[in-house]
Every structure is written in C-alpha cells, then in structure tokens.
Motif scaffolding. Structure first.
Motif, PDB file in Angstrom:
ATOM      1  N   UNK A 148       0.821  -1.221   0.000  1.00 12.31           N
ATOM      2  CA  UNK A 148       0.000   0.000   0.000  1.00 12.31           C
ATOM      3  C   UNK A 148       0.853   1.269   0.000  1.00 12.31           C
ATOM      4  N   UNK A 149       2.178   1.121  -0.233  1.00  9.45           N
ATOM      5  CA  UNK A 149       3.038   2.305  -0.207  1.00  9.45           C
ATOM      6  C   UNK A 149       3.200   2.943  -1.582  1.00  9.45           C
ATOM      7  N   UNK A 150       2.468   2.509  -2.571  1.00 12.28           N
ATOM      8  CA  UNK A 150       2.561   3.117  -3.901  1.00 12.28           C
ATOM      9  C   UNK A 150       1.195   3.095  -4.566  1.00 12.28           C
ATOM     10  N   UNK A 151       1.077   3.883  -5.621  1.00 12.72           N
ATOM     11  CA  UNK A 151      -0.170   3.980  -6.376  1.00 12.72           C
ATOM     12  C   UNK A 151       0.168   3.981  -7.861  1.00 12.72           C
ATOM     13  N   UNK A 152      -0.540   3.182  -8.616  1.00 12.24           N
ATOM     14  CA  UNK A 152      -0.285   3.034 -10.049  1.00 12.24           C
ATOM     15  C   UNK A 152      -1.461   3.571 -10.841  1.00 12.24           C
ATOM     16  N   UNK A 153      -1.153   4.366 -11.863  1.00  8.59           N
ATOM     17  CA  UNK A 153      -2.165   4.871 -12.790  1.00  8.59           C
ATOM     18  C   UNK A 153      -1.944   4.221 -14.147  1.00  8.59           C
ATOM     19  N   UNK A 154      -3.000   3.702 -14.708  1.00  7.54           N
ATOM     20  CA  UNK A 154      -2.927   3.021 -16.001  1.00  7.54           C
ATOM     21  C   UNK A 154      -3.724   3.820 -17.028  1.00  7.54           C
ATOM     22  N   UNK A 155      -3.150   4.010 -18.215  1.00  7.76           N
ATOM     23  CA  UNK A 155      -3.805   4.807 -19.256  1.00  7.76           C
ATOM     24  C   UNK A 155      -4.715   3.936 -20.100  1.00  7.76           C
ATOM     25  N   UNK A 156      -5.811   4.526 -20.530  1.00  3.35           N
ATOM     26  CA  UNK A 156      -6.755   3.844 -21.417  1.00  3.35           C
ATOM     27  C   UNK A 156      -7.231   4.846 -22.455  1.00  3.35           C
ATOM     28  N   UNK A 157      -7.424   4.368 -23.678  1.00  7.24           N
ATOM     29  CA  UNK A 157      -7.868   5.236 -24.768  1.00  7.24           C
ATOM     30  C   UNK A 157      -9.362   5.481 -24.631  1.00  7.24           C
ATOM     31  N   UNK A 158      -9.719   6.760 -24.504  1.00  7.21           N
ATOM     32  CA  UNK A 158     -11.122   7.083 -24.270  1.00  7.21           C
ATOM     33  C   UNK A 158     -11.953   7.031 -25.543  1.00  7.21           C
TER      34      UNK A 158
END
Length: 615
Positions: free
Chosen positions: A1-11
């Motif tokens: 829980x010490x990191x956060x990941x953002x993943x990109x998606x084509x809208x």
C-alpha cells in the motif's frame, strides 16, 4: 500500500471532434487533439500479491498433508495432439478478453519525467496552446455562418451520419479535407470550385502550407487562364464517362472544354454559338462548359468569371512560361481536330495589361549587369559620404553632420546597401553618431560588457524594425516577468515562425539588438550569482526581469529581484521576512504566492528565479 499506479486507457478512437481550448484576453485559442488518454488508478499489483499469498498458503497445506502419506502410484496418461487452428477459431481467440489482457500486459513501460503544474517547463509548454501570430492576421475561413463553422469544428459522428442522407458531392468539410494529402486537397478543391486564383487557394489550404508545393500540385490538376487556375477537363470528365445530356464520350467533352478554355486565353469574351459551331456539341454541353468558368452578359456573350491576375503573372514567370508551352501543344491539337486558322497566343485580355513578352536568358543577364553597375556606383558614392562623415565626427565629437540623401534611390539604399558594404555584421539598433556613443563611450563599452540597466540611445526607436521588436519584447515580458536570454530567443523564434514571409523582423536581429531592446523596454538585467560548477550556458545566465509593470505588486517584485541578485536560491520564509521588512507590512499568503508565481519556481524546497534552476 506504499505506492499507487495509474494506467492509461484510450477514451475514444476518433479525436477529430475534440480540441483543447484556452481563453486569454478575450480570445479563444483552440488546439486540435490527435489522441486522448485517460489515467485511472490500477490495483493489479494488489491482485498479484493476493495470488502469491494464496499460493504460499496452498503450498504449506499441501506440504503438511503429504508428509505422512505414501508416494502416489504412477498413473498412465494419454497424450493428445491439438488439431490445426482454423482461421475462424484464431480470430475468436485474438478477439477474446484473455488474449487482449495478455497483449496489454506484454506492452512495455515507457519511463517519463513528470513536471508539476507550476513548473517552469510546464509554463513554457503551456504557451504552445496560444496562437503566436493572431495579431493582424485575418482568418479567411471564418466567413461562414455560426452554424456552418460549428459544423466544421465538430463534424457529426459516424453513427449520426448513417441516419442522415448522403451529402451532395459539391459539399466539402474543411475539417475532413485537411486530413487528406496535399495533392488530394488541391484536386478536390479545384474539382468543386472549377476556377480559383492562387491566393484564394493558399488561404483555403492554410498558412502552414508551402506555396512551392502547392504550385507543383496545382499544375497537375489545373491550367492557367488569365492568371487564374481552371481545373483540367479530364478531372471533370474522367475516362469511360459520358455526357448526361447527349451521351457523348468523355474524350469528346474534354476536347470541347479545352477549346473553350483556350478561347478564354485569347479574350475575355466568348460567344456560345461560335463554340457550338466549332465543337459540334449540343447546347447543354456547351452551356455546362461556359458556366464552369464564365458569366453571361446580355448582348455581349460570356465573360470570364474572374479578373485578370497580373500579380501572379509577374511573380511566377517560370510557371507562366511552362503553361504557355502546354497551351501551345493544346492549340496545335485543336487546330488539327477542328481545322482552325492558326492564331498567335496568348493575347492580352481586353482592358487588361497582360504579361510581358518572354525574355531570353542572355537578355536577362545583360539587364542584371546594368542594374548591378548602377547600384554599385550609387553604393560607392554613399559609402564615401559615410566615411567622410565618420572622419569628421572623430575629429569633432560634438558635431553631427546633417545627412542628406543624394537622390530618392539613395535614401532607399541607405538601409540595405551602404551599411552592408561598411559594417556587414552590425545589426544593432543604434543609428547615427549619437547611437554609437553613450556618455562619451562606444555603446559596447558603455554597456559594461553584455548588458546594462539603462536605456539604449533613442535614435533607433523610430525605425519600423525597432518598433516591431520592442512591441514583441513588451508583450512577452507582460506575460512572463522574468526570462533568460536563451528562453527569450526561443520565444522570439516561435514568434518569427508565426509571421508571414517577408516580414521586416526577418531582416536579422542580433543578440545584442535584442538585449538592448529589452533594456529599453523598462527591464533590468539581474546578475544572479550562479554556482561555480553550474551547467548553464552563457545565454541561460543572462536573466532579465520587468522592473515596473504598473500593478500593485511592483514593489514586492523589485525586493524579490534584489534578493536574487545576491542569492542563487532562497527559502520561502527568508523571502517573506525580507518582503515584510522592506515593505513595512505583512503580506498575505495570496499576495506572496502571486509574487513568487510571477518570478520564481520551486525545486527541492528552495525557490529559484525562472529559468535558472539546474536539475
């Protein structure tokens, strides 16, 4: 829980309907978007951790239960070979969710460096969202009604187009047209418009299109008639087509239309009966030809629809000569088919001054030599006069000799000829003897090296180039209060790229002229004490700041700039205490934030002047 990941998606796959908008000083700046990615939080790494935890627990339980058990008996297994995968099965597998997830997981990561919203680099990149050349440039596309322009800006989606009837072939969407190659754009425009001046074609294609490329493309689909471009007949009547009126094949229609175009190269007026008598085509076909390129006048006949474009003829003699050769070939073919009496071409249109006759290469060389000799003699006299004035000024520094041009031509050559012959590398804005002297010293010495916190001589302020350059500098420093010379040059190059060809600022602006203009515009050079091991270039170490902008924060900014003239980096609490001490009042957080935002950037808990931070 010490990191956060953002993943990109084509809208969305179709981004032609979207643009980034920025509203600044009553202007709406739109930037087209070529792709949109949305970042969402991803917790796939937590799922992997849970899966590993369950596998360890299962392995521990299996190990405990199998300690007391005997080894299992060997069992016979049956091996089966999979059948060859069919094409339909492969397509189903490729389109399956598991396959897409696998491909998504195999995609490599791209490492990026993140810049915050208030970072100087972000501020600079945000300037690209503003149109640099909006002043004084007329957008010729904004001549439609609001509903039509809205349709161009946001064309209907494909789902909506399915429900609507097909638009007529002569209706164009500028947004869709500009997605095509340049050759196709020219062909579609000429096929729909039929007749167009070259200037109008360039305005429709946009200011970023090279005119040389357009000239190459237009000659493939159109012919030059009275300085205007008329679409070729084989573009309107392709092979294997026929007339909708008489059923005549395309070859005969092209020949008849070429005859009408050739007649308009001879005169501005054409009689329909004469055309019908020569081409032996029906009246409807001949009327179609004429309506493409002419308008009917009562009791006169058909007049060419556009006025004679003498400007294009004078500007592009090579294109005119090439078109003349093409028309000579067409004329010979028409004379053979229609048994015409041989005529000279092209004639000058009635009431118009046509292009001058063709001049051979030797004649052009002789004319150029005579002009060069005349200009050389004029420049020699002007140069001699300048040298005499300089010698007199060196003897009597307090006396300025009145400069009177020998003739009107000498007055014009003064700026471009004599100065180049005497001082080819001097592009400073200083003019006359007083421009070269400041407080009894040459301008370079009075400046104290690279810059000085004063005003350059006022003798150059009246030149158009100096006024144009000063207007750019003042507008730039009103937007960004602190700039390095390197960043100012980058913004100036962007400004030059937005100007039309032949603008006065393309005459050559030296670094010294730019610095002098900055100082004359009310700015001062801040001598920031860079560390000895700095990687900043000399242009990055020259920092200029607007000293007075006319708002309530001038005094606060001046105190801040004096702080940075003695410190390379400063903490926020030191800035706040110094401002309170100098101004005699406690600044609110909003006021302090505004002053810091105008002049500084924060990096690693310290504050630096804009453009001076070295990461």
């Amino acid at each position: 829980m010490d990191k956060q990941t953002f993943c990109s998606s084509q809208t969305t796959s179709n981004t032609s309907r979207y643009a980034a908008a920025l509203y600044r000083q009553g202007e709406l700046h739109l930037t087209p978007l070529h792709g949109i990615l949305q970042l969402r939080p991803s917790f796939s790494y937590l799922d992997k951790a849970d899966a590993k935890h369950r596998e360890r627990e299962a392995a521990n339980e299996a190990g405990d239960s199998s300690q007391d058990e005997a080894e299992e008996d060997v069992k016979q297994i049956t091996v089966r070979f999979s059948r060859p995968e069919s094409e339909q099965a492969r397509q189903r597998r490729v389109q399956s969710y598991e396959f897409l997830q696998k491909k998504h997981a195999e995609e490599p990561w791209v490492h990026l460096h993140y810049y915050g919203l208030r970072d100087s680099r972000s501020e600079h990149e945000r300037q690209y969202l503003l149109c640099q050349g909006s002043g004084g440039v007329e957008n010729t596309e904004l001549v439609k009604s609001p509903s039509e322009y809205l349709m161009m800006l946001m064309p209907p989606s494909q789902e909506e187009e399915k429900d609507k009837p097909v638009a007529p072939s002569n209706v164009l969407s500028m947004a869709q047209l500009r997605t095509l190659p340049l050759a196709d754009q020219i062909k579609i425009l000429m096929k729909n418009v039929k007749v167009m001046p070259f200037a109008n074609l360039m305005s429709l294609l946009g200011p970023s299109i090279d005119s040389v490329a357009v000239l190459r493309g237009i000659q493939k689909v159109a012919m030059l008639v009275q300085g205007n471009w008329v679409v070729k007949s084989d573009i309107l009547y392709p092979k294997d087509s026929s007339s909708p009126h008489s059923g005549v094949p395309a070859e005969v229609l092209c020949r008849g239309r070429d005859f009408v175009m050739w007649k308009f190269t001879q005169s501005r007026w054409v009689v329909r009966k004469e055309v019908a008598a020569v081409t032996k085509l029906c009246a409807e076909d001949v009327k179609d030809f004429l309506e493409h390129m002419a308008v009917v006048r009562i009791n006169k006949g058909w007049e060419f629809i556009l006025p004679y474009d003498g400007e294009f003829i004078k500007k592009h003699p090579d294109v005119v000569q090439r078109q003349h050769m093409l028309w000579s070939g067409i004329q010979a073919k028409l004379e053979k088919v229609y048994n015409l009496v041989k005529e000279t071409m092209p004639k000058k249109p009635d009431g118009q001054s046509g292009p001058a006759g063709l001049v051979s290469g030797d004649q052009r060389v002789q004319v150029a030599k005579r002009q060069a000799q005349q200009n050389h003699a004029l420049l020699e006299r002007e140069l001699q006069r300048r040298k005499e004035q300089l010698r007199a000024a060196s003897v009597l520094p307090g006396v300025r000799i009145k400069e009177e041009p020998v003739s009107e031509e000498g007055e014009e050559e003064e700026e471009r000829g004599a100065e180049e012959a005497e001082e080819p590398m001097d592009t400073s804005p200083s003019g006359g003897l007083h421009g070269r002297l400041a407080n009894g010293l040459p301008a370079g010495r009075a400046a104290g090296g690279d810059g000085f916190n004063g005003h350059p001589p006022s003798g150059s302020a009246g030149t158009p180039v100096a006024r144009e350059l000063r207007a750019f500098v003042e507008a730039t420093f009103q937007r960004q209060f602190v700039l390095t010379l390197s960043e100012l040059k980058r913004l100036f190059n962007l400004h030059l790229a937005s100007l039309p060809p032949g603008h006065m600022l393309f005459s050559g602006i030296s670094d010294r002229m730019l610095q002098d203009t900055v100082l004359a515009a009310g700015c001062k050079q801040i001598l920031v004490p860079f560390p000895p091991q700095t990687a900043a270039s000399p242009d990055e170490q020259k920092v200029f700041a607007l000293w007075e902008s006319g708002d309530m924060s001038d005094q606060h900014r001046q105190v801040l700039l004096e702080i940075f003239s003695k410190n390379y980096r400063v903490r926020r609490n030191m800035i706040q205490s110094r401002l309170t001490q100098e101004c005699g009042e406690d600044l609110s957080k909003q006021e302090l934030d505004k002053v810091l935002k105008d002049c500084c950037v924060s990096y690693g808990g310290m504050w630096y002047l804009k453009g001076t931070v070295q990461s």
